[in-house]
Design a protein around this motif. Structure first.
Motif, PDB file in Angstrom:
ATOM      1  N   UNK A  10      61.363 104.544  89.021  1.00  0.00           N
ATOM      2  CA  UNK A  10      61.066 105.281  87.796  1.00  0.00           C
ATOM      3  C   UNK A  10      59.765 104.741  87.233  1.00  0.00           C
ATOM      4  N   UNK A  11      58.801 105.628  87.019  1.00  0.00           N
ATOM      5  CA  UNK A  11      57.515 105.243  86.455  1.00  0.00           C
ATOM      6  C   UNK A  11      57.597 105.355  84.940  1.00  0.00           C
ATOM      7  N   UNK A  12      57.198 104.273  84.248  1.00  0.00           N
ATOM      8  CA  UNK A  12      57.270 104.248  82.787  1.00  0.00           C
ATOM      9  C   UNK A  12      55.987 103.666  82.223  1.00  0.00           C
ATOM     10  N   UNK A  13      55.842 103.759  80.906  1.00  0.00           N
ATOM     11  CA  UNK A  13      54.760 103.072  80.214  1.00  0.00           C
ATOM     12  C   UNK A  13      55.350 102.348  79.016  1.00  0.00           C
ATOM     13  N   UNK A  14      54.800 101.173  78.716  1.00  0.00           N
ATOM     14  CA  UNK A  14      55.306 100.309  77.652  1.00  0.00           C
ATOM     15  C   UNK A  14      54.287 100.154  76.538  1.00  0.00           C
ATOM     16  N   UNK A  15      54.796  99.832  75.358  1.00  0.00           N
ATOM     17  CA  UNK A  15      53.937  99.518  74.230  1.00  0.00           C
ATOM     18  C   UNK A  15      53.348  98.115  74.454  1.00  0.00           C
ATOM     19  N   UNK A  16      52.012  97.966  74.438  1.00  0.00           N
ATOM     20  CA  UNK A  16      51.419  96.664  74.744  1.00  0.00           C
ATOM     21  C   UNK A  16      51.750  95.578  73.720  1.00  0.00           C
ATOM     22  N   UNK A  17      51.965  95.943  72.473  1.00  0.00           N
ATOM     23  CA  UNK A  17      52.273  94.942  71.444  1.00  0.00           C
ATOM     24  C   UNK A  17      53.644  94.326  71.703  1.00  0.00           C
ATOM     25  N   UNK A  18      54.645  95.170  71.981  1.00  0.00           N
ATOM     26  CA  UNK A  18      55.987  94.666  72.301  1.00  0.00           C
ATOM     27  C   UNK A  18      55.955  93.773  73.540  1.00  0.00           C
ATOM     28  N   UNK A  19      55.223  94.217  74.558  1.00  0.00           N
ATOM     29  CA  UNK A  19      55.161  93.463  75.813  1.00  0.00           C
ATOM     30  C   UNK A  19      54.493  92.111  75.619  1.00  0.00           C
ATOM     31  N   UNK A  20      53.378  92.077  74.911  1.00  0.00           N
ATOM     32  CA  UNK A  20      52.664  90.812  74.717  1.00  0.00           C
ATOM     33  C   UNK A  20      53.478  89.820  73.887  1.00  0.00           C
ATOM     34  N   UNK A  21      54.245  90.296  72.912  1.00  0.00           N
ATOM     35  CA  UNK A  21      55.110  89.400  72.137  1.00  0.00           C
ATOM     36  C   UNK A  21      56.173  88.781  73.038  1.00  0.00           C
ATOM     37  N   UNK A  22      56.748  89.594  73.929  1.00  0.00           N
ATOM     38  CA  UNK A  22      57.768  89.083  74.835  1.00  0.00           C
ATOM     39  C   UNK A  22      57.171  88.119  75.857  1.00  0.00           C
ATOM     40  N   UNK A  23      55.971  88.409  76.340  1.00  0.00           N
ATOM     41  CA  UNK A  23      55.332  87.537  77.334  1.00  0.00           C
ATOM     42  C   UNK A  23      54.943  86.181  76.758  1.00  0.00           C
ATOM     43  N   UNK A  24      54.758  86.096  75.456  1.00  0.00           N
ATOM     44  CA  UNK A  24      54.391  84.826  74.829  1.00  0.00           C
ATOM     45  C   UNK A  24      55.523  83.803  74.871  1.00  0.00           C
ATOM     46  N   UNK A  25      56.744  84.271  75.015  1.00  0.00           N
ATOM     47  CA  UNK A  25      57.882  83.360  75.051  1.00  0.00           C
ATOM     48  C   UNK A  25      58.079  82.830  76.466  1.00  0.00           C
ATOM     49  N   UNK A  26      58.592  81.628  76.571  1.00  0.00           N
ATOM     50  CA  UNK A  26      58.627  80.930  77.859  1.00  0.00           C
ATOM     51  C   UNK A  26      59.671  81.466  78.825  1.00  0.00           C
ATOM     52  N   UNK A  27      60.748  82.052  78.340  1.00  0.00           N
ATOM     53  CA  UNK A  27      61.831  82.438  79.243  1.00  0.00           C
ATOM     54  C   UNK A  27      61.837  83.924  79.590  1.00  0.00           C
ATOM     55  N   UNK A  28      60.704  84.600  79.510  1.00  0.00           N
ATOM     56  CA  UNK A  28      60.652  86.042  79.734  1.00  0.00           C
ATOM     57  C   UNK A  28      61.096  86.427  81.138  1.00  0.00           C
ATOM     58  N   UNK A  29      60.687  85.691  82.151  1.00  0.00           N
ATOM     59  CA  UNK A  29      60.999  86.056  83.532  1.00  0.00           C
ATOM     60  C   UNK A  29      62.467  85.811  83.888  1.00  0.00           C
TER      61      UNK A  29
END
Length: 96
Positions: free
Chosen positions: A40-59
């Motif tokens: 499934x091809x999707x697009x994400x909001x970059x602000x939400x994604x960058x906030x989540x990526x800043x946290x250490x346990x995202x993966x």
């Protein structure tokens, strides 16, 4: 482990041109695959994604992607970043 929820929009086209068009709209292209279902091809909001990526346990986190009311449980497999600006360019999610 933290739980994240992303509100995503479905994309119709695949490929380099479609991904660039998605980025021009200010969104981050992504794909959800696995689970013996079609990708499934999707697009994400970059602000939400960058906030989540800043946290250490995202993966290692449990992520829920909400696509027009349909929720899918996923884990993040890979994030591609721009080499200079370090902004996320593309995200790969795998179904749980």
């Amino acid at each position: 482990m933290t739980d994240y929820t992303f509100n995503a929009k479905k994309r119709e086209k695949a490929g380099k041109g479609a991904a660039r068009a998605c980025r021009r709209e200010g969104r981050v292209p992504a794909v959800i695959y696995g689970g013996k279902k079609d990708a499934v091809l999707i697009s994400l909001d970059p602000v939400e994604l960058e906030k989540a990526l800043d946290l250490t346990d995202f993966y290692q986190s449990n992520i829920t992607v909400d696509i027009d009311g349909k929720k899918t449980k996923v884990v993040c497999q890979d994030v591609q970043f721009h080499p200079v600006s370090d902004k996320p360019l593309h995200v790969d999610f795998m179904r749980q």
